[in-house]
Motif scaffolding. Structure first.
Motif, mmCIF file in Angstrom:
data_model
loop_
_atom_site.group_PDB
_atom_site.id
_atom_site.type_symbol
_atom_site.label_atom_id
_atom_site.label_comp_id
_atom_site.label_asym_id
_atom_site.label_seq_id
_atom_site.Cartn_x
_atom_site.Cartn_y
_atom_site.Cartn_z
ATOM 1 N N ALA A 170 0.713 -1.263 0.174
ATOM 2 C CA ALA A 170 -0.011 0.014 0.126
ATOM 3 C C ALA A 170 1.000 1.087 -0.009
ATOM 4 C CB ALA A 170 -1.017 0.006 1.228
ATOM 5 N N PHE A 171 0.383 2.257 -0.578
ATOM 6 C CA PHE A 171 1.145 3.562 -0.491
ATOM 7 C C PHE A 171 0.617 4.794 0.296
ATOM 8 C CE2 PHE A 171 2.478 1.188 -4.332
ATOM 9 C CZ PHE A 171 3.929 1.728 -4.408
ATOM 10 N N PHE A 172 -0.431 4.260 0.715
ATOM 11 C CA PHE A 172 -1.358 5.352 1.633
ATOM 12 C C PHE A 172 -2.145 4.434 2.616
ATOM 13 C CE2 PHE A 172 -1.710 9.647 0.890
ATOM 14 C CZ PHE A 172 -3.044 10.017 1.513
ATOM 15 N N ASP A 173 -2.133 4.644 3.943
ATOM 16 C CA ASP A 173 -2.894 4.162 4.873
ATOM 17 C C ASP A 173 -4.174 4.705 5.282
ATOM 18 O OD1 ASP A 173 -2.290 5.736 6.811
ATOM 19 O OD2 ASP A 173 -0.672 4.451 7.630
ATOM 20 N N ALA A 174 -5.290 4.103 5.146
ATOM 21 C CA ALA A 174 -6.602 4.749 5.605
ATOM 22 C C ALA A 174 -7.055 3.869 6.938
ATOM 23 C CB ALA A 174 -7.772 4.619 4.371
ATOM 24 N N ILE A 175 -6.940 4.319 7.775
ATOM 25 C CA ILE A 175 -6.960 3.415 9.299
ATOM 26 C C ILE A 175 -8.339 3.681 9.885
ATOM 27 C CG2 ILE A 175 -5.910 3.218 11.491
ATOM 28 C CD1 ILE A 175 -3.009 3.828 10.108
ATOM 29 N N ILE A 230 -7.528 17.242 11.015
ATOM 30 C CA ILE A 230 -6.081 17.561 10.629
ATOM 31 C C ILE A 230 -5.831 17.784 8.981
ATOM 32 C CG2 ILE A 230 -3.630 16.496 10.704
ATOM 33 C CD1 ILE A 230 -4.832 14.380 12.921
ATOM 34 N N ASP A 231 -5.181 18.716 8.752
ATOM 35 C CA ASP A 231 -4.796 18.872 7.414
ATOM 36 C C ASP A 231 -3.882 18.024 6.859
ATOM 37 O OD1 ASP A 231 -6.559 21.095 6.923
ATOM 38 O OD2 ASP A 231 -4.788 22.530 7.434
ATOM 39 N N PHE A 232 -4.253 17.507 5.514
ATOM 40 C CA PHE A 232 -3.127 16.846 4.779
ATOM 41 C C PHE A 232 -1.855 17.469 4.679
ATOM 42 C CE2 PHE A 232 -6.675 14.065 3.853
ATOM 43 C CZ PHE A 232 -6.197 12.921 3.672
ATOM 44 N N LYS A 233 -0.800 17.066 4.782
ATOM 45 C CA LYS A 233 0.505 17.660 4.271
ATOM 46 C C LYS A 233 0.718 17.853 2.961
ATOM 47 C CE LYS A 233 2.931 17.084 8.489
ATOM 48 N NZ LYS A 233 2.237 15.965 9.240
ATOM 49 N N SER A 234 1.518 18.692 2.670
ATOM 50 C CA SER A 234 1.613 19.054 1.124
ATOM 51 C C SER A 234 1.832 17.569 0.295
ATOM 52 C CB SER A 234 2.367 20.077 0.896
ATOM 53 O OG SER A 234 3.958 19.870 1.229
ATOM 54 N N PHE A 235 2.772 16.906 0.882
ATOM 55 C CA PHE A 235 3.102 15.645 0.067
ATOM 56 C C PHE A 235 2.219 14.664 0.102
ATOM 57 C CE2 PHE A 235 4.626 12.745 3.487
ATOM 58 C CZ PHE A 235 4.634 13.627 4.470
ATOM 59 N N GLY A 327 -8.104 6.249 14.365
ATOM 60 C CA GLY A 327 -7.885 6.377 12.752
ATOM 61 C C GLY A 327 -7.012 7.323 12.240
ATOM 62 N N GLY A 328 -6.769 7.302 10.999
ATOM 63 C CA GLY A 328 -5.809 8.093 10.294
ATOM 64 C C GLY A 328 -5.882 8.059 8.897
ATOM 65 N N MET A 329 -5.089 8.749 8.216
ATOM 66 C CA MET A 329 -4.719 8.788 6.776
ATOM 67 C C MET A 329 -3.760 9.244 6.406
ATOM 68 S SD MET A 329 -8.398 9.198 5.078
ATOM 69 C CE MET A 329 -8.149 8.417 3.360
ATOM 70 N N HIS A 330 -2.565 8.634 5.946
ATOM 71 C CA HIS A 330 -1.040 9.095 5.802
ATOM 72 C C HIS A 330 -0.606 8.436 4.299
ATOM 73 C CE1 HIS A 330 -0.807 10.869 9.663
ATOM 74 N NE2 HIS A 330 -1.464 9.605 10.320
#
Ligand SMILES: Cc1cc2nc3c(=O)[nH]c(=O)nc-3n(C[C@H](O)[C@H](O)[C@H](O)COP(=O)(O)OP(=O)(O)OC[C@H]3O[C@@H](n4cnc5c(N)ncnc54)[C@H](O)[C@@H]3O)c2cc1C
Length: 478
Positions: A170-175, A230-235, A327-330
């Protein structure tokens, strides 16, 4: 920088470690400590990640905390103790550079990283190469530890993805939040699968269901929309994947969207109130083989952690929920480890490649270093022709390894996000064989009982780690 060591004079061929973060530094240290030479490849400062700033090893990219240092009250504290016992470089660096932080172990980040860098650079068995490993390592590297972290450079990440298949990396987690099973109020919630479907591994009663009436649903949507995000970071400005939207984004699209998505009430009957149909239902699905953890299905979110706890505790049955993780998304590169790795952290498709750190699906600085510690010991044992038996799941380090390589249940409708990154927590430990209800003749309840249970799990872990070290010649700290 290299240590000018003539590798041809050594009795073992070197092990290659890729990435000198928390996991790679610890793995290289453990391998060298076992008397096996290491070539450590680190791309910084030649190429930086989106978040690292220095050329130092084991750079902490965000907080400076290693979390609670109390083995009587937290699984991460037990992990600290186990790693200290196994001569962990990361723990000795943390202890040497700790700063006041109450019950937590926090470090002076620059002193910490400089200490690790210095110890690795002056260890005669470690040769350092500052280069990016672009793509799969050359075939001549027969024993490799890949510890390139959540921001693995793209060429290597793409090569691993090609090897593991689409659902392997996975390249992104959606927890979605994960809840301790014993904190769910089953006088309000109930077990049932939608339309009682059993599926390949189920019984027809596999999910825990929490009902909401119309008033509760409306209040929940209001709380969700008002909660701090929480805002997404630019990357991290990656477009959302289909079927992976944060719940608050779904709610913003329409007040009824969640009721037609993860909170749909169909095919379920509340046995506590069978004649009244729920307006919406939150489902929780078993998350580990032990059945001690349940994840909130489809509840990936970017709400702040405090807001998550208060909003989710408004749901019937979850009023007292204790969260094993929120939860989180990164942006996060991580393997579907239970499927693609063996019990020794080797890629089934190419066993010369062993993985360590966050890329294996653990979460956190200490956990990443702990998996690095194990990967290093496993790689060294393999090189020396020794048998390595992984630590028992009753230890904190063993419970983490067990979760990564086999403890998680992959469910049919879980998709690629079914396996989610996980911190050390007592929910990963097998339950105690004896009930903790009476201590010294006193009947324990509530927080007292929970505290006694944690203490007992910690004591058991300590004994079991010692037994494991004693049964594994050459593993105990010198
Ligand atoms: C933005 C962000 C914030 C985080 N904040 C926290 C936090 O506050 N607390 C916490 O406990 N955890 C946090 N984490 C999670 C995790 O604990 C850290 O990412 C941790 O550093 C992971 O350790 P690691 O050794 O697996 O990876 P890293 O420490 O990232 O080390 C990987 C190393 O591999 C190198 N590398 C990558 N690709 C290549 C290549 N192809 N060739 C050679 N070298 C390569 C990198 O330069 C890096 O040095 C955060 C993660 C991210 C992404």
């Amino acid at each position: 920088m290299a240590n000018n060591l003539d590798l041809s004079k050594l009795s073992f061929e070197p092990i290659h470690v890729i990435g000198a973060g928390l996991a790679g530094s610890e793995a290289a240290w453990q391998i060298a400590r076992a008397g096996v030479p290491v070539v450590l490849h680190e791309m910084r400062p030649v190429r930086q990640t989106e978040v690292h700033k220095s050329a130092d090893f084991a750079e902490l990219v965000c907080s400076n905390s290693f979390r609670a240092d109390d083995p009587e009250a937290s699984a991460i504290g037990v992990l600290h103790r186990e790693m200290r016992r196994m001569d962990s470089l990361i723990m000795s660096a943390a202890d040497a550079h700790k700063v006041p932080a109450g019950g937590a172990l926090a470090v002076d980040r620059e002193g910490f990283a400089a200490y690790v860098t210095n110890q690795i650079s002056t260890q005669p068995l470690i040769t350092i190469v500052r280069e990016e490993v672009e793509g799969l390592p050359p075939p001549a590297w027969d024993n490799v530890v890949v510890a390139t972290g959540p921001l693995t450079a793209p060429a290597l990440a793409n090569a691993i993805a090609a090897l593991t298949g689409e659902s392997g990396l996975a390249f992104f987690d959606a927890i979605a939040p994960v809840v301790h099973r014993d904190s769910i109020d089953m006088t309000k919630a109930w077990f049932q699968s939608r339309y009682d479907k059993a599926g390949p591994a189920g019984t027809g009663a596999d999910y825990i269901n929490c009902p909401l009436d119309k008033t509760q649903y409306e209040a929940f949507i209001d709380a969700l929309l008002a909660a701090e995000k929480i805002d997404f970071k630019s990357f991290e400005k990656t477009p959302y994947f289909d079927g992976c939207l944060p719940i608050e984004v779904m709610a913003e699209r329409g007040r009824e969207t969640l009721r037609h998505g993860p909170m749909k009430p169909f095919g379920l009957t509340n046995p506590h109130n069978p004649t009244v149909k729920a307006y919406a239902i939150v489902q929780l699905r078993q998350d580990n083989a032990l059945g001690t953890l349940y994840n909130m299905v489809g509840f990936q979110t970017k709400l702040k952690h405090g807001a998550q706890a208060s909003v989710f505790r408004t749901i019937a049955g979850l009023e007292q929920a204790s969260f094993a993780r929120l939860g989180g998304m990164h942006r996060n590169t991580y393997l579907n480890s239970p499927r693609v790795l063996d019990a020794h952290l080797r890629l089934k498709a190419q066993p010369r490649l062993r993985f360590a750190g966050q890329i294996t699906g653990c979460e956190g600085y200490v956990e990443s270093a702990a998996v690095g510690l194990m990967a290093g010991r496993m790689a060294a044992a393999e090189r020396k022709g020794e048998i390595f038996i992984p630590p028992p799941p009753t230890t904190s380090i063993g419970s983490l390894l067990n979760h990564i390589t086999g403890g998680h249940i992959e469910v049919i409708d879980g998709g690629t996000a079914s396996f989610q990154p996980m911190n050390a927590n007592f929910g990963l430990f097998p339950p105690l064989s004896e009930k903790i209800s009476n201590v010294g003749g006193k009947r324990l309840r509530g927080p007292e009982k929970a505290a006694a249970k944690k203490r007992a799990l910690g004591v058991r872990a300590e004994v079991e780690l010692e037994n494991w070290l004693n049964d594994s010649p050459g593993l105990a700290a010198e």
